[in-house]
Motif scaffolding. Structure first.
Motif, PDB file in Angstrom:
ATOM      1  N   GLU A 259      49.780  58.559 -18.868  1.00 57.56           N
ATOM      2  CA  GLU A 259      48.354  59.550 -18.898  1.00 57.56           C
ATOM      3  C   GLU A 259      47.122  58.747 -19.329  1.00 57.56           C
ATOM      4  O   GLU A 259      46.200  59.058 -18.826  1.00 57.56           O
ATOM      5  CB  GLU A 259      48.759  60.527 -19.881  1.00 57.56           C
ATOM      6  N   ALA A 260      47.347  57.779 -19.752  1.00 57.27           N
ATOM      7  CA  ALA A 260      46.161  56.655 -20.176  1.00 57.27           C
ATOM      8  C   ALA A 260      45.820  56.159 -18.803  1.00 57.27           C
ATOM      9  O   ALA A 260      44.523  56.024 -18.452  1.00 57.27           O
ATOM     10  CB  ALA A 260      46.915  55.623 -20.967  1.00 57.27           C
ATOM     11  N   GLU A 261      46.927  55.823 -17.873  1.00 54.59           N
ATOM     12  CA  GLU A 261      46.175  54.980 -16.894  1.00 54.59           C
ATOM     13  C   GLU A 261      45.469  56.100 -15.943  1.00 54.59           C
ATOM     14  O   GLU A 261      44.394  55.645 -15.207  1.00 54.59           O
ATOM     15  CB  GLU A 261      47.736  54.772 -15.811  1.00 54.59           C
ATOM     16  N   ASP A 262      46.109  57.396 -15.918  1.00 51.38           N
ATOM     17  CA  ASP A 262      45.059  58.194 -15.093  1.00 51.38           C
ATOM     18  C   ASP A 262      43.891  58.523 -15.682  1.00 51.38           C
ATOM     19  O   ASP A 262      42.871  58.604 -14.977  1.00 51.38           O
ATOM     20  CB  ASP A 262      46.005  59.541 -15.216  1.00 51.38           C
ATOM     21  N   SER A 263      43.506  58.392 -16.928  1.00 49.89           N
ATOM     22  CA  SER A 263      42.333  58.621 -17.440  1.00 49.89           C
ATOM     23  C   SER A 263      41.331  57.342 -17.195  1.00 49.89           C
ATOM     24  O   SER A 263      40.199  57.367 -16.825  1.00 49.89           O
ATOM     25  CB  SER A 263      42.339  58.814 -19.274  1.00 49.89           C
ATOM     26  N   TYR A 264      41.914  56.043 -17.226  1.00 55.17           N
ATOM     27  CA  TYR A 264      41.267  55.010 -17.148  1.00 55.17           C
ATOM     28  C   TYR A 264      40.862  54.998 -15.662  1.00 55.17           C
ATOM     29  O   TYR A 264      39.685  54.327 -15.160  1.00 55.17           O
ATOM     30  CB  TYR A 264      42.120  53.733 -17.310  1.00 55.17           C
ATOM     31  N   ARG A 265      41.622  55.513 -14.666  1.00 58.55           N
ATOM     32  CA  ARG A 265      41.181  55.467 -13.342  1.00 58.55           C
ATOM     33  C   ARG A 265      40.095  56.480 -13.212  1.00 58.55           C
ATOM     34  O   ARG A 265      39.411  55.934 -12.209  1.00 58.55           O
ATOM     35  CB  ARG A 265      42.691  55.826 -12.431  1.00 58.55           C
ATOM     36  N   LYS A 266      40.075  57.288 -13.740  1.00 62.94           N
ATOM     37  CA  LYS A 266      38.876  58.375 -13.688  1.00 62.94           C
ATOM     38  C   LYS A 266      37.581  57.629 -14.122  1.00 62.94           C
ATOM     39  O   LYS A 266      36.816  57.779 -13.660  1.00 62.94           O
ATOM     40  CB  LYS A 266      39.189  59.702 -14.569  1.00 62.94           C
ATOM     41  N   SER A 267      37.815  56.847 -15.074  1.00 64.39           N
ATOM     42  CA  SER A 267      36.575  56.029 -15.650  1.00 64.39           C
ATOM     43  C   SER A 267      36.149  54.983 -14.874  1.00 64.39           C
ATOM     44  O   SER A 267      34.775  54.663 -14.670  1.00 64.39           O
ATOM     45  CB  SER A 267      36.787  55.419 -17.140  1.00 64.39           C
ATOM     46  N   VAL A 268      36.903  54.745 -13.928  1.00 61.58           N
ATOM     47  CA  VAL A 268      36.296  53.589 -12.828  1.00 61.58           C
ATOM     48  C   VAL A 268      36.638  54.175 -11.475  1.00 61.58           C
ATOM     49  O   VAL A 268      36.382  53.325 -10.453  1.00 61.58           O
ATOM     50  CB  VAL A 268      37.500  52.093 -12.838  1.00 61.58           C
ATOM     51  N   ALA A 269      36.369  55.478 -11.277  1.00 61.10           N
ATOM     52  CA  ALA A 269      36.464  55.931  -9.911  1.00 61.10           C
ATOM     53  C   ALA A 269      35.230  55.712  -9.111  1.00 61.10           C
ATOM     54  O   ALA A 269      35.414  55.250  -7.989  1.00 61.10           O
ATOM     55  CB  ALA A 269      36.622  57.381  -9.953  1.00 61.10           C
ATOM     56  N   LYS A 270      34.258  55.577  -9.913  1.00 56.06           N
ATOM     57  CA  LYS A 270      32.914  55.080  -9.255  1.00 56.06           C
ATOM     58  C   LYS A 270      32.862  53.788  -8.590  1.00 56.06           C
ATOM     59  O   LYS A 270      33.571  53.138  -9.178  1.00 56.06           O
ATOM     60  CB  LYS A 270      31.612  55.226 -10.168  1.00 56.06           C
TER      61      LYS A 270
ATOM     62  N   TYR B  10      50.600  47.558 -17.142  1.00 58.55           N
ATOM     63  CA  TYR B  10      51.344  46.287 -17.819  1.00 58.55           C
ATOM     64  C   TYR B  10      52.494  47.025 -18.690  1.00 58.55           C
ATOM     65  O   TYR B  10      53.767  46.669 -18.619  1.00 58.55           O
ATOM     66  CB  TYR B  10      50.573  45.251 -18.527  1.00 58.55           C
ATOM     67  N   LYS B  11      51.995  47.995 -19.440  1.00 55.24           N
ATOM     68  CA  LYS B  11      52.855  48.516 -20.585  1.00 55.24           C
ATOM     69  C   LYS B  11      53.969  49.490 -19.544  1.00 55.24           C
ATOM     70  O   LYS B  11      55.106  49.543 -20.113  1.00 55.24           O
ATOM     71  CB  LYS B  11      52.043  49.579 -21.290  1.00 55.24           C
ATOM     72  N   GLN B  12      53.586  49.772 -18.353  1.00 51.00           N
ATOM     73  CA  GLN B  12      54.681  50.551 -17.720  1.00 51.00           C
ATOM     74  C   GLN B  12      55.570  49.568 -16.888  1.00 51.00           C
ATOM     75  O   GLN B  12      56.148  50.143 -16.177  1.00 51.00           O
ATOM     76  CB  GLN B  12      53.868  51.588 -16.801  1.00 51.00           C
ATOM     77  N   LYS B  13      55.413  48.326 -17.059  1.00 52.46           N
ATOM     78  CA  LYS B  13      56.188  47.369 -16.501  1.00 52.46           C
ATOM     79  C   LYS B  13      55.737  47.249 -14.744  1.00 52.46           C
ATOM     80  O   LYS B  13      56.452  46.999 -14.192  1.00 52.46           O
ATOM     81  CB  LYS B  13      57.626  47.607 -16.632  1.00 52.46           C
TER      82      LYS B  13
ATOM     83  N   LYS C 280      51.019  55.623 -26.888  1.00 49.65           N
ATOM     84  CA  LYS C 280      52.060  55.281 -25.943  1.00 49.65           C
ATOM     85  C   LYS C 280      52.406  56.127 -24.715  1.00 49.65           C
ATOM     86  O   LYS C 280      53.463  56.190 -24.257  1.00 49.65           O
ATOM     87  CB  LYS C 280      53.574  54.823 -26.676  1.00 49.65           C
ATOM     88  N   LYS C 281      51.250  57.000 -24.467  1.00 47.00           N
ATOM     89  CA  LYS C 281      51.550  57.784 -23.300  1.00 47.00           C
ATOM     90  C   LYS C 281      50.657  57.150 -22.025  1.00 47.00           C
ATOM     91  O   LYS C 281      49.861  57.407 -21.768  1.00 47.00           O
ATOM     92  CB  LYS C 281      50.691  58.900 -23.650  1.00 47.00           C
ATOM     93  N   TYR C 282      51.490  56.077 -21.844  1.00 43.76           N
ATOM     94  CA  TYR C 282      50.860  54.946 -20.689  1.00 43.76           C
ATOM     95  C   TYR C 282      50.350  55.679 -19.566  1.00 43.76           C
ATOM     96  O   TYR C 282      49.548  55.203 -18.909  1.00 43.76           O
ATOM     97  CB  TYR C 282      51.480  53.646 -20.742  1.00 43.76           C
TER      98      TYR C 282
ATOM     99  N   LYS D 198      39.450  58.834 -24.217  1.00 43.81           N
ATOM    100  CA  LYS D 198      40.771  59.711 -24.076  1.00 43.81           C
ATOM    101  C   LYS D 198      41.980  58.827 -23.525  1.00 43.81           C
ATOM    102  O   LYS D 198      42.815  58.951 -24.092  1.00 43.81           O
ATOM    103  CB  LYS D 198      40.420  60.809 -22.938  1.00 43.81           C
ATOM    104  N   GLY D 199      41.511  57.854 -22.757  1.00 41.35           N
ATOM    105  CA  GLY D 199      42.783  56.716 -22.377  1.00 41.35           C
ATOM    106  C   GLY D 199      43.092  55.907 -23.644  1.00 41.35           C
ATOM    107  O   GLY D 199      44.328  55.794 -23.699  1.00 41.35           O
TER     108      GLY D 199
END
Length: 240
Positions: free
Chosen positions: A39-50, A66-69, A35-37, A27-28
């Protein structure tokens, strides 16, 4: 910047948990592609939550930041990856490469150069990293030259200000000396006049001098008169 990486994990975790992590990453990745960086960040954080998370989710999280500066956060993410996996040299090289990019964007030139060098140690054939290293080194050189020039200009300005201050002090001193000369006590003028014009005689002194002159004149006249009276002794020759 590196593209998103896909890492095939060999893990002993629960297949259901692994599938959930992959779902968040997928999803991320889709949001990242749109280019919804954030929202992508939020999804990636969920993938590494454990605890520990997975390499792919952590790496892609760094890219989204990085894309969000958010260069400081992205750099921290890539630094963590570079330090954690020493076995996979290609992955370590990519992490250091992106760390270098984050540091460079954050204007930390010397740190970015070190990161690029570490990337090349792990992957000497990476031309992109070699180019970025040369770019960062050239930028650092220009910055150092500019700083040296600014420091020299600041020193010259301080020296000029000091000289101007000294000149001003000298001018003020000269002005004070000039004013002092112009405002001398009247006594100096009187003394000068006294030297040029002697004091006038008192009335008594003038009368005494006049009497003396008159007496001298009388004596002189008397002497002249007596002379005339006596006449000259003449030799009279009789002609008879």
């Amino acid at each position: 910047m590196r593209y998103l990486i896909v890492v095939i994990l060999c893990s002993l975790v629960c297949p259901r948990l692994l599938a959930q992590e992959k779902s968040y990453i997928k999803k991320g990745n889709a949001l990242y592609g749109e280019k919804k960086y954030k929202e992508a960040e939020d999804s990636y954080r969920k993938s590494v939550a454990k605890k520990g998370g997975n390499v792919e989710g952590n790496f892609n999280l760094g890219d989204a930041l990085y894309k969000q500066k958010k260069f400081a956060d992205a750099g921290a993410q890539f630094d963590k990856l570079a330090q954690s996996d020493g076995k996979n040299k290609m992955l370590t090289a990519q992490a250091y490469h992106n760390l270098g990019n984050s540091l460079l964007e954050n204007k930390k030139l010397e740190e970015s150069i070190e990161a690029y060098k570490k990337a090349l140690l792990n992957n000497p054939k990476d031309d992109e990293t070699r180019y970025n290293l040369a770019y960062a080194q050239e930028k650092l050189k220009k910055q150092q030259n500019k700083n040296n020039k600014d420091n020299k200009n600041n020193k010259d300005n301080k020296d000029q200000q000091k000289q101007d201050k000294n000149n001003k002090n000298d001018q003020n001193k000269d002005k004070k000396d000039q004013d002092k000369n112009q405002n001398k006590p009247d006594q100096d003028k009187k003394d000068q006049q006294k030297q040029q014009n002697p004091d006038k005689l008192s009335k008594d002194d003038a009368e005494r001098m006049l009497d003396a002159l008159n007496n001298d004149e009388k004596q002189t006249q008397e002497k002249l008169k007596n002379k005339k009276l006596k006449g000259a002794k003449l030799k009279i020759d009789k002609d008879w």
